[in-house]
Design a protein around this motif. Structure first.
Motif, PDB file in Angstrom:
ATOM      1  N   ALA A  18       0.855  -1.190   0.000  1.00  0.00           N
ATOM      2  CA  ALA A  18       0.000   0.000   0.000  1.00  0.00           C
ATOM      3  C   ALA A  18       0.890   1.238   0.000  1.00  0.00           C
ATOM      4  O   ALA A  18       1.559   1.537   0.980  1.00  0.00           O
ATOM      5  CB  ALA A  18      -0.918  -0.019   1.218  1.00  0.00           C
ATOM      6  N   LEU A  19       0.909   1.942  -1.138  1.00  0.00           N
ATOM      7  CA  LEU A  19       1.744   3.145  -1.279  1.00  0.00           C
ATOM      8  C   LEU A  19       0.846   4.351  -1.505  1.00  0.00           C
ATOM      9  O   LEU A  19       1.156   5.242  -2.285  1.00  0.00           O
ATOM     10  CB  LEU A  19       2.693   2.988  -2.474  1.00  0.00           C
ATOM     11  N   GLN A  21      -0.681   6.716   0.735  1.00  0.00           N
ATOM     12  CA  GLN A  21      -0.969   7.810   1.670  1.00  0.00           C
ATOM     13  C   GLN A  21      -1.353   9.038   0.841  1.00  0.00           C
ATOM     14  O   GLN A  21      -0.679   9.355  -0.121  1.00  0.00           O
ATOM     15  CB  GLN A  21       0.263   8.189   2.529  1.00  0.00           C
ATOM     16  N   SER A 262       1.006  -0.761   4.692  1.00  0.00           N
ATOM     17  CA  SER A 262       1.653   0.460   4.252  1.00  0.00           C
ATOM     18  C   SER A 262       2.748   0.832   5.253  1.00  0.00           C
ATOM     19  O   SER A 262       3.930   0.814   4.950  1.00  0.00           O
ATOM     20  CB  SER A 262       0.582   1.534   4.056  1.00  0.00           C
TER      21      SER A 262
END
Length: 294
Positions: A18-19, A21, A262
């Motif tokens: 999970a990139l 943000q 993440s």
């Protein structure tokens, strides 16, 4: 839909990075990476810095399709390039990693013990651009804080309603009703959530497939039925604020559940690390999350 990508996500060994943000959490992500707020003076400089960070992660030899099945991107990342290729194309073609896009606009105020997603009038347009950028699937997050049946039902209803719009656009939605790890009623929330999810899954048509992203349950293997459901491509888990070690340990107790972490992926990375230090650190994180996922 790309059939080989579908097969990889459904049956591949590994996890989803999970990139994604976004605006609100970007300063925090940069600070954790060793870049303080005085290093940029506006949003566009901030996003340039975060794109550099993500580029460094994605281009690292440690970011390897033998361990990583897919990566979730933020809209800004989808529209940016890595080595003169759009990020999703770079991931798919250079890395063999399946690209996803975060599509929600953040969380609404809490009501009935939950936070629904904010209204998203531009979603149709965003899905069109996602297709142009060769995105495979999407992700959208709501949060459950209390075991309030009405609230939990509203969360799942909203997720599936928008999920169907995403399916109609030819993409695979990751439905993410996160249960807050600090909830007093975490286990009860998860029981209610499972029931609601099954109700909706059982109503999907033959050509409608979804993925689920959930908090690692208090009761191990609670979501086994969801993992085995014919309409579910894959069930992935968020780290939800647990440290990497804690998240990995909890994940290992759940058969068939894979990570989509993440913070646990990037928590030890730093802007000042040499390439070798950075790659070694990332490799260690990737390896530990991979082992917990398989």
């Amino acid at each position: 839909m790309n059939q080989s990508q579908f097969e990889k996500i459904k049956n591949g060994k590994g996890f989803i990075a999970a990139l994604d943000q976004s605006g609100g959490s970007t300063p925090k992500a940069l600070a954790a990476y060793g870049i303080s707020e005085d290093a940029y003076s506006n949003e566009s400089e901030m996003f340039d810095l975060v794109h550099k960070m993500r580029t460094r992660i994605i281009t690292s030899p440690a970011f390897d399709s033998n361990y990583i099945l897919g990566a979730i991107l933020f809209e800004q990342t989808m529209n940016s390039k890595i080595e003169d290729m759009y990020t999703a194309d770079y991931l798919a073609e250079k890395k063999g990693i399946v690209p996803f896009l975060k599509v929600d606009k953040g969380l609404d105020q809490e009501a009935n013990g939950v936070q629904l997603m904010k209204p998203n009038p531009g979603l149709g347009d965003l899905l069109k651009r996602a297709n142009e950028r060769h995105i495979f699937g999407t992700k959208m997050r709501s949060v459950i804080k209390e075991a309030n049946i009405e609230g939990i039902k509203a969360v799942v209803d909203q997720q599936f309603e928008i999920g169907k719009q995403i399916i109609a656009a030819g993409l695979v939605p990751i439905i993410e009703p996160e249960v807050d790890i600090h909830s007093q009623d975490k286990e009860k929330c998860e029981d209610f959530l499972k029931t609601e999810l099954l109700n909706h899954l059982n109503q999907l048509k033959d050509n409608e497939n979804v993925m689920l992203k959930i908090t690692i349950p208090t009761k191990a293997n609670l979501y086994k039925e969801l993992i085995d459901h014919p309409k579910v491509v894959r069930v992935v888990a968020l780290s939800g604020g647990y440290s990497a070690d804690e998240a990995n340990a909890k994940l290992k107790e759940n058969q068939g559940l894979i990570a989509s972490f993440s913070r646990a992926l990037s928590q030890d990375l730093n802007n000042d690390q040499t390439e070798e230090e950075f790659n070694t650190t990332l490799q260690k994180a990737v390896q530990s999350i991979y082992e917990a996922s398989i």
